[in-house]
Scaffold this motif. Structure first.
Motif, PDB file in Angstrom:
ATOM      1  N   GLU A 213      13.801  10.583  -8.011  1.00 13.81           N
ATOM      2  CA  GLU A 213      14.610   9.416  -7.687  1.00 13.81           C
ATOM      3  C   GLU A 213      13.752   8.174  -7.479  1.00 13.81           C
ATOM      4  O   GLU A 213      14.056   7.098  -8.004  1.00 13.81           O
ATOM      5  N   THR A 214      12.668   8.308  -6.686  1.00 16.57           N
ATOM      6  CA  THR A 214      11.836   7.138  -6.382  1.00 16.57           C
ATOM      7  C   THR A 214      11.101   6.627  -7.616  1.00 16.57           C
ATOM      8  O   THR A 214      10.886   5.415  -7.765  1.00 16.57           O
ATOM      9  N   LEU A 215      10.733   7.546  -8.523  1.00 10.58           N
ATOM     10  CA  LEU A 215      10.054   7.104  -9.741  1.00 10.58           C
ATOM     11  C   LEU A 215      10.981   6.236 -10.589  1.00 10.58           C
ATOM     12  O   LEU A 215      10.532   5.247 -11.192  1.00 10.58           O
ATOM     13  N   LYS A 216      12.271   6.582 -10.615  1.00 12.68           N
ATOM     14  CA  LYS A 216      13.225   5.772 -11.372  1.00 12.68           C
ATOM     15  C   LYS A 216      13.546   4.458 -10.659  1.00 12.68           C
ATOM     16  O   LYS A 216      13.645   3.406 -11.282  1.00 12.68           O
ATOM     17  N   ILE A 217      13.694   4.516  -9.326  1.00 15.90           N
ATOM     18  CA  ILE A 217      14.055   3.317  -8.565  1.00 15.90           C
ATOM     19  C   ILE A 217      12.962   2.249  -8.650  1.00 15.90           C
ATOM     20  O   ILE A 217      13.243   1.058  -8.841  1.00 15.90           O
ATOM     21  N   PHE A 218      11.700   2.684  -8.522  1.00 16.56           N
ATOM     22  CA  PHE A 218      10.586   1.730  -8.485  1.00 16.56           C
ATOM     23  C   PHE A 218       9.839   1.638  -9.820  1.00 16.56           C
ATOM     24  O   PHE A 218       8.711   1.148  -9.860  1.00 16.56           O
ATOM     25  N   ALA A 219      10.470   2.106 -10.898  1.00 18.60           N
ATOM     26  CA  ALA A 219       9.801   2.073 -12.199  1.00 18.60           C
ATOM     27  C   ALA A 219       9.540   0.644 -12.664  1.00 18.60           C
ATOM     28  O   ALA A 219       8.453   0.336 -13.183  1.00 18.60           O
ATOM     29  N   ILE A 220      10.506  -0.236 -12.482  1.00 21.19           N
ATOM     30  CA  ILE A 220      10.347  -1.619 -12.953  1.00 21.19           C
ATOM     31  C   ILE A 220       9.264  -2.363 -12.165  1.00 21.19           C
ATOM     32  O   ILE A 220       8.386  -2.997 -12.774  1.00 21.19           O
ATOM     33  N   PRO A 221       9.259  -2.332 -10.797  1.00 16.18           N
ATOM     34  CA  PRO A 221       8.142  -2.951 -10.075  1.00 16.18           C
ATOM     35  C   PRO A 221       6.792  -2.353 -10.457  1.00 16.18           C
ATOM     36  O   PRO A 221       5.805  -3.078 -10.580  1.00 16.18           O
ATOM     37  N   ALA A 222       6.752  -1.039 -10.667  1.00 15.36           N
ATOM     38  CA  ALA A 222       5.495  -0.400 -11.066  1.00 15.36           C
ATOM     39  C   ALA A 222       5.037  -0.901 -12.428  1.00 15.36           C
ATOM     40  O   ALA A 222       3.830  -1.103 -12.656  1.00 15.36           O
ATOM     41  N   TYR A 223       5.992  -1.106 -13.320  1.00 18.83           N
ATOM     42  CA  TYR A 223       5.633  -1.605 -14.651  1.00 18.83           C
ATOM     43  C   TYR A 223       5.082  -3.030 -14.589  1.00 18.83           C
ATOM     44  O   TYR A 223       4.184  -3.397 -15.357  1.00 18.83           O
ATOM     45  N   ILE A 224       5.628  -3.840 -13.681  1.00 15.39           N
ATOM     46  CA  ILE A 224       5.122  -5.211 -13.495  1.00 15.39           C
ATOM     47  C   ILE A 224       3.650  -5.171 -13.083  1.00 15.39           C
ATOM     48  O   ILE A 224       2.815  -5.894 -13.638  1.00 15.39           O
ATOM     49  N   PHE A 225       3.328  -4.318 -12.109  1.00 16.67           N
ATOM     50  CA  PHE A 225       1.931  -4.185 -11.689  1.00 16.67           C
ATOM     51  C   PHE A 225       1.086  -3.531 -12.782  1.00 16.67           C
ATOM     52  O   PHE A 225      -0.105  -3.825 -12.907  1.00 16.67           O
TER      53      PHE A 225
ATOM     54  N   ILE B 190       7.750  11.055   1.757  1.00 20.57           N
ATOM     55  CA  ILE B 190       9.078  10.677   1.260  1.00 20.57           C
ATOM     56  C   ILE B 190       9.100  10.675  -0.266  1.00 20.57           C
ATOM     57  O   ILE B 190      10.010  11.228  -0.891  1.00 20.57           O
ATOM     58  N   PHE B 191       8.095  10.055  -0.883  1.00 17.15           N
ATOM     59  CA  PHE B 191       8.054   9.959  -2.344  1.00 17.15           C
ATOM     60  C   PHE B 191       7.858  11.328  -2.991  1.00 17.15           C
ATOM     61  O   PHE B 191       8.314  11.549  -4.113  1.00 17.15           O
ATOM     62  N   ARG B 192       7.176  12.245  -2.315  1.00 17.35           N
ATOM     63  CA  ARG B 192       6.982  13.580  -2.876  1.00 17.35           C
ATOM     64  C   ARG B 192       8.287  14.369  -2.868  1.00 17.35           C
ATOM     65  O   ARG B 192       8.603  15.069  -3.831  1.00 17.35           O
ATOM     66  N   VAL B 193       9.041  14.259  -1.781  1.00 16.22           N
ATOM     67  CA  VAL B 193      10.311  14.999  -1.676  1.00 16.22           C
ATOM     68  C   VAL B 193      11.339  14.456  -2.666  1.00 16.22           C
ATOM     69  O   VAL B 193      12.082  15.212  -3.301  1.00 16.22           O
ATOM     70  N   TYR B 194      11.386  13.135  -2.801  1.00 18.46           N
ATOM     71  CA  TYR B 194      12.346  12.499  -3.702  1.00 18.46           C
ATOM     72  C   TYR B 194      11.622  11.886  -4.902  1.00 18.46           C
ATOM     73  O   TYR B 194      11.840  10.728  -5.261  1.00 18.46           O
ATOM     74  N   ALA B 195      10.746  12.670  -5.521  1.00 15.54           N
ATOM     75  CA  ALA B 195       9.874  12.157  -6.587  1.00 15.54           C
ATOM     76  C   ALA B 195      10.667  11.625  -7.785  1.00 15.54           C
ATOM     77  O   ALA B 195      10.396  10.524  -8.272  1.00 15.54           O
TER      78      ALA B 195
ATOM     79  N   SER C 127       0.830  -1.204   0.000  1.00 16.29           N
ATOM     80  CA  SER C 127       0.000   0.000   0.000  1.00 16.29           C
ATOM     81  C   SER C 127       0.868   1.259   0.000  1.00 16.29           C
ATOM     82  O   SER C 127       0.572   2.237  -0.683  1.00 16.29           O
ATOM     83  N   ALA C 128       1.959   1.215   0.792  1.00 18.33           N
ATOM     84  CA  ALA C 128       2.901   2.336   0.815  1.00 18.33           C
ATOM     85  C   ALA C 128       3.524   2.544  -0.562  1.00 18.33           C
ATOM     86  O   ALA C 128       3.703   3.673  -1.027  1.00 18.33           O
ATOM     87  N   PHE C 129       3.826   1.438  -1.237  1.00 19.38           N
ATOM     88  CA  PHE C 129       4.421   1.512  -2.570  1.00 19.38           C
ATOM     89  C   PHE C 129       3.452   2.156  -3.562  1.00 19.38           C
ATOM     90  O   PHE C 129       3.822   3.077  -4.310  1.00 19.38           O
ATOM     91  N   PHE C 130       2.210   1.671  -3.588  1.00 22.59           N
ATOM     92  CA  PHE C 130       1.230   2.211  -4.534  1.00 22.59           C
ATOM     93  C   PHE C 130       0.917   3.681  -4.247  1.00 22.59           C
ATOM     94  O   PHE C 130       0.824   4.501  -5.172  1.00 22.59           O
ATOM     95  N   SER C 131       0.766   4.038  -2.969  1.00 26.76           N
ATOM     96  CA  SER C 131       0.483   5.427  -2.603  1.00 26.76           C
ATOM     97  C   SER C 131       1.648   6.336  -2.969  1.00 26.76           C
ATOM     98  O   SER C 131       1.471   7.446  -3.483  1.00 26.76           O
ATOM     99  N   GLY C 132       2.871   5.853  -2.667  1.00 25.88           N
ATOM    100  CA  GLY C 132       4.060   6.645  -2.952  1.00 25.88           C
ATOM    101  C   GLY C 132       4.285   6.852  -4.431  1.00 25.88           C
ATOM    102  O   GLY C 132       4.617   7.957  -4.881  1.00 25.88           O
ATOM    103  N   MET C 133       4.096   5.796  -5.230  1.00 26.39           N
ATOM    104  CA  MET C 133       4.304   5.922  -6.671  1.00 26.39           C
ATOM    105  C   MET C 133       3.282   6.852  -7.305  1.00 26.39           C
ATOM    106  O   MET C 133       3.586   7.562  -8.265  1.00 26.39           O
ATOM    107  N   GLU C 134       2.088   6.859  -6.757  1.00 24.83           N
ATOM    108  CA  GLU C 134       1.053   7.768  -7.263  1.00 24.83           C
ATOM    109  C   GLU C 134       1.472   9.220  -7.084  1.00 24.83           C
ATOM    110  O   GLU C 134       1.401  10.026  -8.017  1.00 24.83           O
ATOM    111  N   ILE C 135       1.934   9.548  -5.879  1.00 25.52           N
ATOM    112  CA  ILE C 135       2.328  10.933  -5.612  1.00 25.52           C
ATOM    113  C   ILE C 135       3.642  11.282  -6.306  1.00 25.52           C
ATOM    114  O   ILE C 135       3.863  12.423  -6.731  1.00 25.52           O
ATOM    115  N   ALA C 136       4.553  10.296  -6.446  1.00 23.23           N
ATOM    116  CA  ALA C 136       5.823  10.539  -7.133  1.00 23.23           C
ATOM    117  C   ALA C 136       5.588  10.837  -8.608  1.00 23.23           C
ATOM    118  O   ALA C 136       6.228  11.722  -9.194  1.00 23.23           O
TER     119      ALA C 136
END
Length: 419
Positions: A124-136, A117-122, A15-24
């Motif tokens: 960086e986090t979008l690049k780091i978690f791009a592959i897991p996000a693409y899987i979902f 956290i994801f908003r401040v480092y938007a 849930s933290a991942f999905f919420s964070g990626m949305e805001i990032a």
């Protein structure tokens, strides 16, 4: 029991991942992401796929978050039930307590903290978690497509609107933010081209009072003075133009160009050239346009009361873009001396934002003043005496040199106040 706890923890993390990626995704700098997409790498291709349809990506994150929250709610309820039954006998009260506890945990651990956290480092986090996000993104593709189809239908039928289109244009703010980020992370000397580009982005926000020559530095002569004194003033200053006033500097009636002296004039008034006047709140890009259209190169800056506030030339405006342009007659050197990390000596004419940026200080900035001297005068509401010590926030200012009308040099010391 152990399996329940593992599933709950995994649900919170997801849930933290999905919420964070949305805001990032929403907060990331578009310029930064587009440049990343131009690189020939697997990550760039993934980012391209994710950003092709922003609405579908956001929908995917929402779908994933909702599925995760349903799983979390079910197992969290099962986990809490044995602890609540001995004390609560009403089913409604049990359900209410379960909901409150579950909601509080998920809000803190999977909403507030990760989104911050994801908003401040938007970027960086979008690049780091791009592959897991693409899987979902692929996993929930058909569910997201179905939901998008329903939402598009609702928009067309009830709101007479079409689906969102991908915005490819960048705002000036996003471009400026990207350049500022690159300047902050770069340890090397800033290229002049980059600095010019940044100045160009900020150019439309600069007013006449920010770029003008202050009143105290204006070289002028009375209209009734002699030609001999005018020639002497030209020789001593090395200037090509000298302002002409009547009775006081608040009544500038024109200027004299050095070229006019070749006409062997008898009086100053006979070679007087008209001068433009502009308010100190006028944007310098508008001043540049006006002066160019009227084929003028200098204007008097007036304050709200009609008095002379300063002088602005096309050279001053151009310097806001390209930096200081020094010629053989520019002899003014402003004092900048770093004694150590806590002590400095500055000319009072240095701008506060320049000092903060160059020496990593945090002097108070305000629209009411531009320079270090302006900061001190605005705080004390008078011109201090020599050797007078003034404290502002966490800084101690000692006046090293002062004239009757302005502060010249200041010793600045960073102090640490005890709580």
């Amino acid at each position: 029991m152990e399996l329940q706890i593992v599933i709950i923890i995994l649900s919170i993390l997801m849930s933290a991942f999905f919420s964070g990626m949305e805001i990032a995704f929403v907060s990331a700098n578009k310029m930064h992401i587009e440049l990343e997409k131009k690189k020939d790498s697997f990550l760039s291709r993934v980012l391209t796929k994710l950003t092709e349809n922003p609405s579908k990506f956001i929908t995917t994150m929402l779908v994933g978050n909702n599925i995760t929250l349903v799983i979390y709610g079910y197992f969290m309820g099962e986990l809490l039930m044995p602890y609540l039954l001995p004390y609560l006998y009403n089913d409604f009260v049990i359900l209410l307590v379960q909901t409150l506890i579950s909601t509080l945990i998920i809000l803190v651990s999977a909403e507030f903290i990760p989104k911050a956290i994801f908003r401040v480092y938007a970027n960086e986090t979008l690049k780091i978690f791009a592959i897991p996000a693409y899987i979902f993104f692929l996993l929930f593709y058909f569910i997201s497509s179905f939901i998008m189809m329903i939402s598009d239908f609702m928009l067309r039928v009830f709101f007479k609107s079409s689906e969102d289109e991908v915005q490819l244009a960048f705002t000036k703010a996003e471009l400026g933010d990207y350049i500022s980020e690159q300047l902050e992370i770069s340890d090397e000397e800033v290229d002049s081209e980059i600095q010019i580009f940044q100045n160009a982005l900020e150019f439309h926000n600069v007013r006449a009072r920010d770029a003008m020559i202050p009143r105290t530095d204006i070289v002028a002569i009375d209209v009734n003075d002699s030609i001999k004194n005018l020639k002497t003033l030209f020789v001593e200053t090395g200037l090509s133009k000298i302002m002409v006033y009547k009775e006081s500097l608040d009544d500038v009636i024109g200027y004299i160009h050095a070229f006019e002296l070749f006409q062997n004039p008898k009086t100053i008034r006979s070679i007087l050239l008209p001068i433009e006047t502009v308010p100190e709140t006028m944007m310098i890009n508008n001043i540049l346009n006006d002066l160019t259209k009227k084929q003028k190169s200098v204007a008097v800056v007036i304050d709200e009361y009609g008095g002379t506030s300063g002088l602005i030339t096309i050279e001053d405006i151009i310097e806001e873009l390209f930096g200081d342009i020094e010629d053989e007659h520019d002899t003014i050197e402003l004092l900048e001396k770093k004694i150590n990390d806590r002590e400095f000596e500055f000319s009072a004419r240095l701008e506060v934002d320049y000092i903060n940026e160059t020496y990593h200080l945090t002097l108070p900035e305000d629209d009411a003043y531009e320079t270090l001297g302006g900061l001190i005068v605005a705080t004390t509401e008078n011109i201090p005496q020599k050797n007078e010590v003034i404290e502002i926030d966490n800084y101690q200012f000692t006046i090293l040199e002062v004239s009757s009308s302005k502060i010249e040099h200041v010793y600045v010391k960073r102090v640490f106040k005890e709580d």
